[in-house]
Design an enzyme around this catalytic site. Structure first.
Site, PDB file in Angstrom:
ATOM      1  N   LYS A  32       0.821  -1.207   0.000  1.00  0.00           N
ATOM      2  CA  LYS A  32       0.000   0.000   0.000  1.00  0.00           C
ATOM      3  C   LYS A  32       0.859   1.263   0.000  1.00  0.00           C
ATOM      4  O   LYS A  32       0.665   2.156  -0.829  1.00  0.00           O
ATOM      5  CB  LYS A  32      -0.865  -0.049   1.259  1.00  0.00           C
ATOM      6  N   THR A  33       1.804   1.295   0.915  1.00  0.00           N
ATOM      7  CA  THR A  33       2.680   2.461   1.004  1.00  0.00           C
ATOM      8  C   THR A  33       3.485   2.622  -0.273  1.00  0.00           C
ATOM      9  O   THR A  33       3.715   3.721  -0.750  1.00  0.00           O
ATOM     10  CB  THR A  33       3.632   2.311   2.196  1.00  0.00           C
ATOM     11  N   ASP A 224      -3.994   8.258   2.962  1.00  0.00           N
ATOM     12  CA  ASP A 224      -3.598   6.926   3.417  1.00  0.00           C
ATOM     13  C   ASP A 224      -4.513   6.493   4.560  1.00  0.00           C
ATOM     14  O   ASP A 224      -5.125   7.324   5.217  1.00  0.00           O
ATOM     15  CB  ASP A 224      -2.140   6.984   3.901  1.00  0.00           C
ATOM     16  N   GLU A 225      -4.601   5.222   4.805  1.00  0.00           N
ATOM     17  CA  GLU A 225      -5.405   4.670   5.912  1.00  0.00           C
ATOM     18  C   GLU A 225      -6.807   5.271   5.920  1.00  0.00           C
ATOM     19  O   GLU A 225      -7.320   5.709   6.947  1.00  0.00           O
ATOM     20  CB  GLU A 225      -4.722   4.951   7.261  1.00  0.00           C
ATOM     21  N   GLN A 255      -8.480  -3.448   8.403  1.00  0.00           N
ATOM     22  CA  GLN A 255      -7.553  -2.875   9.371  1.00  0.00           C
ATOM     23  C   GLN A 255      -8.091  -1.605  10.021  1.00  0.00           C
ATOM     24  O   GLN A 255      -7.338  -0.788  10.535  1.00  0.00           O
ATOM     25  CB  GLN A 255      -6.205  -2.585   8.704  1.00  0.00           C
ATOM     26  N   ARG A 628       1.561  -7.956  10.967  1.00  0.00           N
ATOM     27  CA  ARG A 628       2.798  -7.178  11.038  1.00  0.00           C
ATOM     28  C   ARG A 628       4.013  -8.053  10.771  1.00  0.00           C
ATOM     29  O   ARG A 628       5.098  -7.569  10.495  1.00  0.00           O
ATOM     30  CB  ARG A 628       2.983  -6.538  12.435  1.00  0.00           C
TER      31      ARG A 628
END
Length: 798
Positions: A32-33, A224-225, A255, A628
């Site tokens: 994603k990043t 983002d997010e 998430q 993670r």
DNA sequence: GTATTATCTAAGTCT
DNA sequence: TAGATAATAC
């Protein structure tokens, strides 16, 4: 186009689609990043001026990380004008630039949670309300969610639904508190965290020219997010993006872990409604974790009802199973983790920085810390009591705040008599009453003729005057000196340095050191050159017209309230084990992850057990924790734990059971039949919510026990408050006669188990240390227990 | 008005 | 347990 080579087809599509609205649904670890950073780089590569790009992240950490990555794939200086930061920091800057439109000064203070709570507390006190009913935390949450839904105090008071809710909660005065709170913040020239978003909305709503200006400026917006944005944030993005519609949001509904803060998955759906022709991209390939981890995580999240369809998969290796381990105490859990780290470091040539220990609550860090310290394992804690929230730091910063904005009442209250200078409670109360009556700030009362009219002892008055003179001298200094010089002067003249220096207790020394550390930080700030990355988040045409001293205190202080530990610059020795809450770990990855404290009432949190939505959020949180990890996850739980100084007896988390056995590797007590006893607890638990519910209704004053009491036959159900044994009961849990008997147990013995009661050992098998006993319990039936874990006491031979 | 002691209560997550 | 607040002595 070499920079696009590393992308997979789905990622590339999302990066290349630059015109028009788009949404990227990105599974955990799917890059994603990467998409966001490459997208930004690609925009610039296409000739878009970085000046026209706004990238909003959820944490400072994320912003900083992304900035670094962009810096690596673009020309030096190219990203200089890029606006990237959290919602709060970006809009705080815009608000400073446009402050006068809202009748705020550009040097307004940002109240942190402590400030806000303290203000609310003094308001409820003034209003003569019972602070047991009007708990500050509760009132603040209420105000906060009102603001996040763009309800002003007036709107709050005029909203019949809300008023009815408050009356039903027997807290009808919250609206009034909110009104006063708003006024007080305004006259103190202060905004709280929610105000930064709320007032941005007001600004964009009431000043079309301002809206127009920023719409033109931000031709490309990235968020983002996105799953963690609340209504207030959603609307800001919508408004700013309305002109060009080049809005790209990236998120993962699985998430979403900030519903408690007003985040709303609905925003993802809103987005599709607002931009019906928006392009949706799904990133489903996970590059981070092993098949085993992805499989377990998928299985967990499947249990949730609320979710968008997507299938996360990976090409990575199978990897080891997830180890589940149990300990008797929280300290033991710490030792277990520490030992595992040592072992893994040895076996896998891993570095300390390859490990993360994740927990549900900050309080859990302590046991971990102690264990790591004992074993000399370097570690770093993220979050928790941030450096900037320590008392001594807040004290010194309060002086600084008053220097920049003397109307900052919360700062004033904090320091007017610290270090003690003879301005006591009575005096301050009188000033406060006068200030509130005339709708002024404390400062404007004590620094003006008003002071003379107050019935305060002459002695106190002169002390106040000295205080005023001192602050004014700081203000004068601030005009010509840099931040370091001013702060050093403040530390000296205020008496803080001296006060802490004379305190030779270990705590006192630590406090003094912290002050020194802050001063060092300021020194660095003053000395550091103009580096591009730092510039990237500073408003290029800011802050206000009067060309402020760039190294001045005002700039340094600007959004210190928005900073957390993770944002501190000392990156010299990063090779350390990371300790943080699962929330703080969002967006990060580590080869080896320990998720500790997997116990009912802790993870999932006790407060989440009452509603499906809350429990699902806990489950998403667990999903975040699992995902993670790159190589290995280890789960652990403890049979007991200290909470508020009391020993609590704990049950394993339901989340462990929710993972299919094929993904797990037990070292738990019952090897052959995993969770046999836990399953029986599950039965207890299913009754627990009922117990909870009736207890809750009772506390509401309206007894629903009759309605729920129909299940009277559930007598064996242990209500939650009973499970939380008090100290006296808990002593039994560590009764040595239960713990040390393991070696002596033999077939045919009568034994007593802490939980299962009395029974007879019918079979022993296996070798130490994994000796297993089959016990026929009188009441609970046959169980198989690992002797090294079972808390057994020998009753009578044969 | 200040310093010391006793008592209370909180810890759910973050900007 | 620990920090915050109230009560008490000075």
């Amino acid at each position: 186009m070499t920079y696009l080579d590393g992308l997979n087809p789905a990622q590339k599509e999302a990066v290349l689609h630059t015109k028009g609205p788009s949404m990227v649904i990105a599974g955990a670890g799917s890059g994603k990043t990467r998409v966001l950073t490459y997208r930004i780089a690609h925009l610039m590569h296409q000739g878009v001026d970085s000046f026209n790009i706004l990238a909003l992240t959820f944490t400072n950490k994320a912003a900083r990380e992304m900035k670094e990555r962009i810096g690596k794939i673009t020309q030096p200086g190219e990203a200089k004008n890029l606006w990237m930061g959290t919602f709060h920091s970006v809009f705080a800057r815009i608000l400073r630039a446009e402050a006068e439109k809202l009748h705020y000064p550009s040097n307004f203070t940002i109240y942190d949670t402590q400030d806000a709570k303290s203000l609310i507390k003094s308001i409820t006190k003034e209003m003569g309300l019972d602070d047991k009913v009007y708990k500050t935390g509760l009132v603040m949450n209420r105000i906060s969610s009102a603001k996040n839904n763009l309800l002003s105090a007036t709107a709050y008071c005029n909203n019949t639904d809300i008023q009815a809710e408050d009356r039903q909660m027997v807290r009808p005065k919250i609206g009034e508190i909110y009104k006063t709170y708003e006024q007080r913040c305004f006259k103190a020239a202060a905004m709280d965290f929610d105000d930064l978003l709320f007032k941005t909305n007001i600004l964009l709503r009431d000043f079309p020219d301002v809206l127009y200006k920023y719409q033109h400026r931000f031709k490309y917006i990235l968020v983002d997010e996105y799953q963690d944005t609340n209504f207030s944030q959603y609307l800001i993005v919508k408004k700013l993006g309305a002109l060009n519609e080049n809005v790209c949001v990236v998120g993962d509904d699985a998430q979403s872990i900030y519903a408690f803060r007003g985040a709303n998955i609905q925003n993802i759906l809103n987005f599709q409604r607002d931009y019906p022709d928006c392009k949706v991209f799904k990133l489903e390939q996970n590059y981070r974790s092993t098949k085993n981890i992805v499989g377990a995580a998928n299985q967990i999240i499947e249990k949730n009802k609320d979710q968008l369809e997507k299938e996360v998969w990976t090409d990575n290796t199978e990897g080891p199973r997830i180890k589940v381990e149990r300990t008797l105490t929280d300290n033991e859990e710490g030792n277990l983790v520490a030992n595992s780290i040592i072992e893994t470091r040895h076996n896998k040539q891993a570095q300390p920085q390859d490990f993360a220990i994740l927990y549900r609550t900050n309080a859990q860090s302590r046991a971990m810390e102690e264990a790591l310290r004992k074993k000399d394992i370097p570690y770093r804690i993220f979050g928790g009591t941030s450096f900037y929230q320590r008392k001594e730091i807040k004290d010194l910063l309060a002086y600084c705040r008053m220097t920049i904005n003397p109307n900052d009442d919360e700062a004033l209250k904090r320091i007017i008599n610290y270090p003690a200078r003879g301005i006591g409670k009575t005096t301050l109360d009188k000033v406060g009453i006068h200030a509130n009556q005339h709708n002024k700030s404390f400062w404007s009362v004590i620094s003006a003729e008003d002071l003379a009219t107050l019935s305060i002892h002459a002695g106190s008055k002169s002390k106040i005057k000295q205080f005023v003179t001192m602050i004014k001298s700081f203000q004068a200094l601030e005009k010509r000196a840099n931040a370091y010089e001013v702060m050093e002067e403040i530390a000296k003249t205020s008496g803080i340095s001296k006060d802490l220096f004379t305190d030779k207790t270990p705590e006192g020394i630590a406090r003094y050191d912290n002050i020194q550390e802050l001063l060092n930080g300021v020194k660095e700030f003053v000395e550091e050159g103009d580096d591009d990355e730092k510039e990237a988040i500073v408003l290029p045409d800011t802050v206000d017209g009067e060309a402020k001293n760039a190294k001045g205190l005002a700039i340094f202080l600007q959004d210190i309230a928005l900073l957390t530990d993770a944002d501190q610059g000392n990156d010299q020795d990063t090779n350390k084990v990371s300790l943080m809450t699962v929330h703080a770990a969002k967006g990060l990855e580590f080869p080896y992850v320990f998720i500790v404290g997997l116990e009912e009432n802790l993870f999932p949190s006790q407060m989440a057990l009452n509603s499906r939505a809350d429990l699902e959020e806990e489950r998403r949180l667990f999903y975040v924790a699992l995902t993670r990890a790159e190589k290995e996850v280890r789960l652990s739980y403890s049979a007991s734990r200290y909470k508020w100084g009391n020993l609590i007896y704990c049950e394993p988390s339901r989340f462990i059971e929710e993972i299919d056995e094929r993904f797990l590797d037990y070292t738990a007590p019952e090897t052959s039949e995993p969770f046999a006893n836990e399953r029986s607890n599950y039965f207890e638990r299913s009754g627990q919510s009922k117990a909870n519910f009736s207890a809750k209704s009772k506390s509401n004053g309206r007894s629903k026990t009759n309605k729920m009491g129909s299940k009277k036959e559930d007598k064996k159900v242990i209500p939650p408050h009973k499970k939380m044994v008090n100290v006296n009961d808990a002593k039994r849990a560590v009764d040595p006669s239960f713990a040390s008997a393991a070696g002596k147990i033999d077939e045919g013995m009568r034994v007593e188990h802490l939980r299962f009661g009395k029974g007879k050992v019918t079979k022993l098998e296996g070798d130490e240390p994994n000796k297993k006993a089959t016990i026929q319990f009188d009441k609970m039936g046959e169980k198989q227990l690992l002797l090294k874990f079972a808390k057994l006491r020998i009753l009578k031979d044969k």
